[in-house]
Design an enzyme around this catalytic site. Structure first.
Site, PDB file in Angstrom:
ATOM      1  N   LYS A 187       0.880  -0.852   0.641  1.00 15.24           N
ATOM      2  CA  LYS A 187      -0.226  -0.305   0.209  1.00 15.24           C
ATOM      3  C   LYS A 187       0.579   1.351   0.441  1.00 15.24           C
ATOM      4  CE  LYS A 187      -3.747  -2.610   2.393  1.00 15.24           C
ATOM      5  NZ  LYS A 187      -4.762  -2.562   2.978  1.00 15.24           N
ATOM      6  N   GLN A 189      -4.441  -1.710   9.537  1.00 14.48           N
ATOM      7  CA  GLN A 189      -4.425  -3.015   8.846  1.00 14.48           C
ATOM      8  C   GLN A 189      -5.035  -4.218   9.934  1.00 14.48           C
ATOM      9  OE1 GLN A 189      -3.872  -3.617   6.044  1.00 14.48           O
ATOM     10  NE2 GLN A 189      -4.198  -5.927   6.198  1.00 14.48           N
ATOM     11  N   ASP A 249     -10.838   3.280   4.316  1.00 17.28           N
ATOM     12  CA  ASP A 249     -11.211   1.216   4.003  1.00 17.28           C
ATOM     13  C   ASP A 249     -12.637   1.414   3.926  1.00 17.28           C
ATOM     14  OD1 ASP A 249      -8.789  -0.820   4.068  1.00 17.28           O
ATOM     15  OD2 ASP A 249      -8.682   0.073   6.274  1.00 17.28           O
TER      16      ASP A 249
HETATM   17  N1  GUN Z   1      -7.367  -6.716   5.995  1.00 18.41           N
HETATM   18  C1  GUN Z   1      -7.600  -7.539   5.224  1.00 18.41           C
HETATM   19  N2  GUN Z   1      -7.792  -6.325   4.429  1.00 18.41           N
HETATM   20  C2  GUN Z   1      -8.341  -5.174   4.719  1.00 18.41           C
HETATM   21  C3  GUN Z   1      -7.660  -3.845   3.783  1.00 18.41           C
HETATM   22  O1  GUN Z   1      -8.832  -3.618   2.779  1.00 18.41           O
HETATM   23  N3  GUN Z   1      -8.005  -2.758   4.936  1.00 18.41           N
HETATM   24  C4  GUN Z   1      -7.663  -3.051   6.629  1.00 18.41           C
HETATM   25  N4  GUN Z   1      -7.485  -2.178   7.137  1.00 18.41           N
HETATM   26  N5  GUN Z   1      -7.009  -4.528   6.525  1.00 18.41           N
HETATM   27  C5  GUN Z   1      -7.378  -5.641   5.863  1.00 18.41           C
END
Ligand code: GUN
Length: 295
Positions: free
Chosen positions: A54, A98, A121
Site C-alpha cells: 500500500k 491494518q 477503508d
Molecule cells: N485486512 C485485509 N484486508 C484489509 C483491508 O482492506 N483493509 C484493512 N485495513 N485491513 C485489511
C-alpha cells in the site's frame, strides 16, 4: 472453453494512470498532496506485505504516505490515541489500520475512532450505513475493486444471478449489498452463501457470477460452475513456500479446472489484490479533495 483472464494488474494500471494524473493536477493547481497513514500492530507477515504494498503504491502515485508499525503489545487506549492524533493532522487525509488486530484490541472501537471523513477503508459504521443506503461515501476497497473489474471487463450484472461465498464485513456483506443496488455493476439477484449454507454447490451451479471470498484454497471446483459463468476469486491462501522463500499462493477457486468452464476468471495472484490497493488510493485522493472543499 478456456476463460478470458480478468487481469487485476492491467485494470489497476489503467486506474493508477488516471490517479497519477489527478494527483499531479491537485498539486499543480491547488498545491494539495493527498496524505495516507497506515498503522500496523504486530508482525504478521501477510499484513506486513500488504501494508508495504500500500505504501509503495502511494509513493508511486505521488501520494504522501507514512507507515507506522507498532509493538504487538500496544494497548487499545494507545492505538485510539494515535488514531486521534492523525484525525487532527491536516497532512493526513486517509487513515488505515491494518486488520486483523491482536486479540486484546477491540477492532470495532478502533474503527469507530477513525474520523469518517478519513476512513479510506470504508469500515466506519457511518460509511457502512451510507453504503447500504446507496449514499455517497468511501466504499470498502476490495468490493469497490470488484465492481470496477466487472464494469471494465464488460461483465453484465443487471439481472444476473450472483453467488457470493463468504459473509465477512470486509468483502462478503458489502459486495452483496452493492451488487443488489441500482448502480454500475449492480441490479443483480444476489445469494450470499456461508458456512451454514446447506448445498453450496447447488447455489453455485445456478450462478452467472461467482465471487469467492472464504479463505479456503481451491474450494470452488469445476463441478460447481455453470458453463460460461464469470468467476471473481478474492482468496489469497498461502499454501507453501517456494525454494526462494516466497509464499506459494492459491485462490479460493480451483483455477486450472474452472478456467475450462468459465467465460472469464480472475487469477491469484494478479487478480483482485492489485485492485484493492488501487481503490485505497482512489479513496485517499477523494478524501484530499473533500478536505479541500473541491467535491
Ligand atoms: N485486512 C485485509 N484486508 C484489509 C483491508 O482492506 N483493509 C484493512 N485495513 N485491513 C485489511
Amino acid at each position: 472453453m478456456t476463460a478470458k483472464l480478468i487481469s487485476g494488474i492491467e485494470i489497476a494500471k489503467e486506474i493508477r494512470e488516471e490517479l497519477t494524473a489527478e494527483v499531479a493536477e491537485l498539486k499543480e493547481k491547488h498545491s494539495i498532496v493527498p496524505g495516507l497513514v497506515t498503522i500496523l500492530v504486530g508482525e504478521d507477515p501477510a499484513s506486513q506485505s500488504y501494508v508495504a504494498a500500500k505504501n509503495k503504491t502511494a509513493h508511486a502515485l505521488g501520494i504522501h504516505s507514512e507507515q507506522v508499525t507498532l509493538d504487538p503489545e500496544t494497548s487499545e487506549e494507545d492505538l485510539v490515541k494515535l488514531v486521534g492524533k492523525y484525525n487532527n493532522d491536516p497532512k493526513v487525509n486517509g487513515i488505515l489500520v491494518q486488520l486483523p488486530l491482536p486479540k486484546h484490541i477491540n477492532e470495532a472501537n478502533i474503527l469507530l475512532a477513525i474520523d469518517p471523513n478519513k476512513d479510506v477503508d470504508g469500515f466506519h459504521p457511518v460509511n457502512v450505513g451510507k453504503m447500504v443506503l446507496g449514499e455517497q461515501c468511501f466504499l470498502p476497497c476490495t468490493p469497490h475493486g470488484i465492481l470496477e473489474m466487472l464494469t471494465r471487463s464488460g461483465v453484465e450484472t443487471s439481472g444476473a444471478e450472483v453467488v457470493i461465498i463468504g459473509r465477512s464485513n470486509i468483502v462478503g456483506k458489502p459486495i452483496a449489498n452493492l451488487m443488489l443496488q441500482k448502480r454500475d455493476a449492480g441490479n443483480a439477484t444476489v445469494t450470499l452463501c456461508h458456512t451454514r449454507t446447506k448445498d453450496m454447490a447447488a447455489h453455485c451451479r445456478r450462478a452467472d457470477i461467482i465471487i469467492a471470498a472464504v479463505g479456503v484454497p481451491k474450494m470452488v471446483t469445476a463441478d460447481m460452475v455453470k458453463k460460461g459463468a464469470a468467476i471473481i476469486d478474492v482468496g489469497v491462501n498461502r499454501i507453501g513456500k517456494a525454494s526462494n522463500g516466497k509464499a506459494i499462493l492459491a485462490g479460493d477457486v480451483d483455477f486450472d479446472a474452472v478456467k475450462e468452464i468459465a467465460s472469464c476468471i480472475t487469477p491469484v495472484p494478479g487478480g483482485v489484490g492489485p485492485m484493492t490497493i488501487t481503490m485505497l488510493m482512489k479513496n485517499t485522493v477523494q478524501a484530499a479533495k473533500m478536505a479541500a472543499g473541491l467535491v
